[in-house]
Design an enzyme around this catalytic site. Sequence first.
Site, PDB file in Angstrom:
ATOM      1  CD  GLU B  14     -64.029  88.584  40.523  1.00  0.00           C
ATOM      2  OE1 GLU B  14     -63.115  89.126  39.879  1.00  0.00           O
ATOM      3  OE2 GLU B  14     -65.091  89.239  40.753  1.00  0.00           O
ATOM      4  CB  CYS B  61     -59.285  77.770  40.634  1.00  0.00           C
ATOM      5  SG  CYS B  61     -59.062  78.469  38.948  1.00  0.00           S
ATOM      6  CB  CYS B  64     -56.384  75.920  38.017  1.00  0.00           C
ATOM      7  SG  CYS B  64     -56.211  77.761  37.654  1.00  0.00           S
ATOM      8  CG  HIS B  68     -56.351  73.518  42.937  1.00  0.00           C
ATOM      9  ND1 HIS B  68     -55.286  73.906  43.675  1.00  0.00           N
ATOM     10  CD2 HIS B  68     -56.650  74.773  42.157  1.00  0.00           C
ATOM     11  CE1 HIS B  68     -54.918  75.149  43.438  1.00  0.00           C
ATOM     12  NE2 HIS B  68     -55.658  75.599  42.534  1.00  0.00           N
ATOM     13  CB  SER B 499     -51.495  82.828  41.093  1.00  0.00           C
ATOM     14  OG  SER B 499     -51.623  82.498  39.701  1.00  0.00           O
TER      15      SER B 499
END
Lengths: 181, 564
Positions: B14, B61, B64, B68, B499
């Site tokens: 990943e 994700c 998260c 989103h 990020s």
Amino acid sequence: MNILIGGIGSVLLGDDGVGPYVARLLEARYVFEDGVEIDDLGTPALDLIDRISGKDAVILIDSINTDVAPGTVVLYRKADIMRQRPAVRMDPHAPALMEAILSAELFGVAPAEVLLVGIKAESFDIGCNLSETVSASLDEVIALVLAELDQFHIEYRLREHPAEVGIWWTRQETPASRVVR
Amino acid sequence: MSQRITIDPITRIEGHLRIDVEVENNAVSNAWASCTMWRGIENILKGRDPRDAWLFTQRFCGVCTTVHAMASVRAVEDALKLEVPRNAQYIRNLILIAHALHDHIVHFYQLSALDWVDVMQIPKADPAATAKLAESLSPWTHNSKEEFQAAQSRVKAVAASGQLGIFMNGYWGHPAMHLSPEVNLLAFTHYIQALEYQRKALQVVGILGGKTPHIQNLTVGGVSNAVDLDSASALNMDKLEMIRVLLDEVVQFVDQVYFVDVCAVAAMYPEWFKIGKGVNNYLAVPDLPLDGGNYELPGGYILKGNIAGAHPFKTASDQDFRDGVSEGVAHAYYHGNKPLHPWKGVTDPNFTDWNGDKKYSWVKAPRFNGQAMQVGPLAQVLVGFAQGHPLTVKYATKAIETIDAVGHIQATPAMLESTLGRHGARAIRAAMLGEVAQKHLQLLIDNIAKGDTTVFNQPDFPSHEVEGVGTHEAPRGTLSHWIVIDDAKIKNYQAVVPSTWNASPRDASGARGPYEASLMNTPLARPDEPLEVLRTVHSFDPCMACACHTFDPSGREIARVKVL
């Protein structure tokens, strides 16, 4: 008996979606006794601690990356999973199956049994469909999950009329445009 | 002669974060942050129905998910100039608050606390002294000697077994660890207790969102919850009462435990208020919309640490923000030669080997008016503090006073611009969110009680091209989804995630991103155990998990610290 059957993986990354795919197939085809929870967990990282805590047993379905032919189905038991070493946490949200089990053990709420039904992926390329190779293994995966449920003496039966399969990500039209009350 | 250290969790496939630092005279002299997997997931969305986008973006994700989903529906609503009904707004706000509280608690206790807490010192602690200390700091009812004794015996059992389990990889006994045994025990005990409260926060998300992970109640134009205080199947008074009780418990944990622990630990590491500042341009967008175009939480930007000269954003998709964002690929593995606005963004991979002078990351370099920006709780707090936002000022002041009371270190707001300051700011933000949680629940109840059951406004797509941006001030910072819609189909979609701002590689001018800049000059006691690097990187709460989650059963080492 409280059992979690969880599909793990990203449905946007090819064969990584096999876990969520199988979870949804199981849900659509079978009725399980009370206490069996089936869920498409996505990629929960350490949130997995919350999900496995307090369960008697956990069966996870996930793609694997190991030295076998694509489509091969391999069953891992807790001892196999725990043979890894925990990672130095750089990205704190990296996959964390073993860390989740270890944390749950520390907190005294770990499931007695954790099984992982792994399917060797053929492709993790971006896309919402499984490869033909992995698709051909789906029935074997389901049979393996059911065989493990038999070991736990869990009752289940085929639905007379299969429910709608919630695998929306492989369709061009998705249920987001559904009627809103 | 410099030393090179690479920290790279290597064997899983990943995407993840890799950090390279050069060390000279026991301090970092250069740093690179890179992401090791291609994020081209946005390409999946092209050609799809914009109303479906949130279902897919929610899968960017696994941690998260909610943020989103929210940014995506907001992007489409912005493009359509579609208003969202009050009920939907409050329900969304409550989901965002509960998700953020969960995230902040998890970040501190599960992901960062053990950077500061030396578990192997815990057996030496005196539980009675720990209880006395804890009672002097907080009215929390689970701070008894018995609670601390029980937690201590768990650690003793682990240590005695020789199987360190979850503690296998800690840098125990590292010279940069210096809490007293009692503070170590205090924080560790709360690390165990945190599990219950992070779960309660998720329950709130689940009640409102239908399930978690992957909420199901969003729709472009509102939410799909049926709202009826008296109906068994709808969002009714029983469920709202359940939410109230859960929020009360979570907020009490945040106020009496998390906030206090962060301040207490911070007070004992005063040197870490001087480390890790890095990029001092800060960006945050307003969030938690209220009636009349107002927001509960303010946004804006600060350049070069000039807090007095902060620029506020009036709306969550302020014109300055819409115009100011671009992404460059000079040092990222993509084709392209100049920074592009996200609506014009191209995601065309061009992988080369890692080369710190050329291309070295899959993360693009987002810039605001050409500047690298730090996002996250620190930016949120500084932007609010600069504008005199009462809630921000209240909890920032409380944090500084608490740190001072414990450590007598003459704490000041300027000290927040540091590695520990990012933890402090996250606790401040969590306390703020806790205070507004019940307010937004009451706003929802009052609005329903007035007879308003509307949750949704029908979207109407024009046949011509429209553009929109949906923002959310997520736990990790400013998230923005940028969408171009043509004839009711998605023509382009780009997500500029927190990020990406913080883990940005250098831009064409050579300016470092926030992680990179924050690591400069960090002292390292033992280069082969780079605890100090982890402390600073973790303080940003990085999340690169926009990616695969494959189990690798080979038993190989799955992270590597390589010193050359």
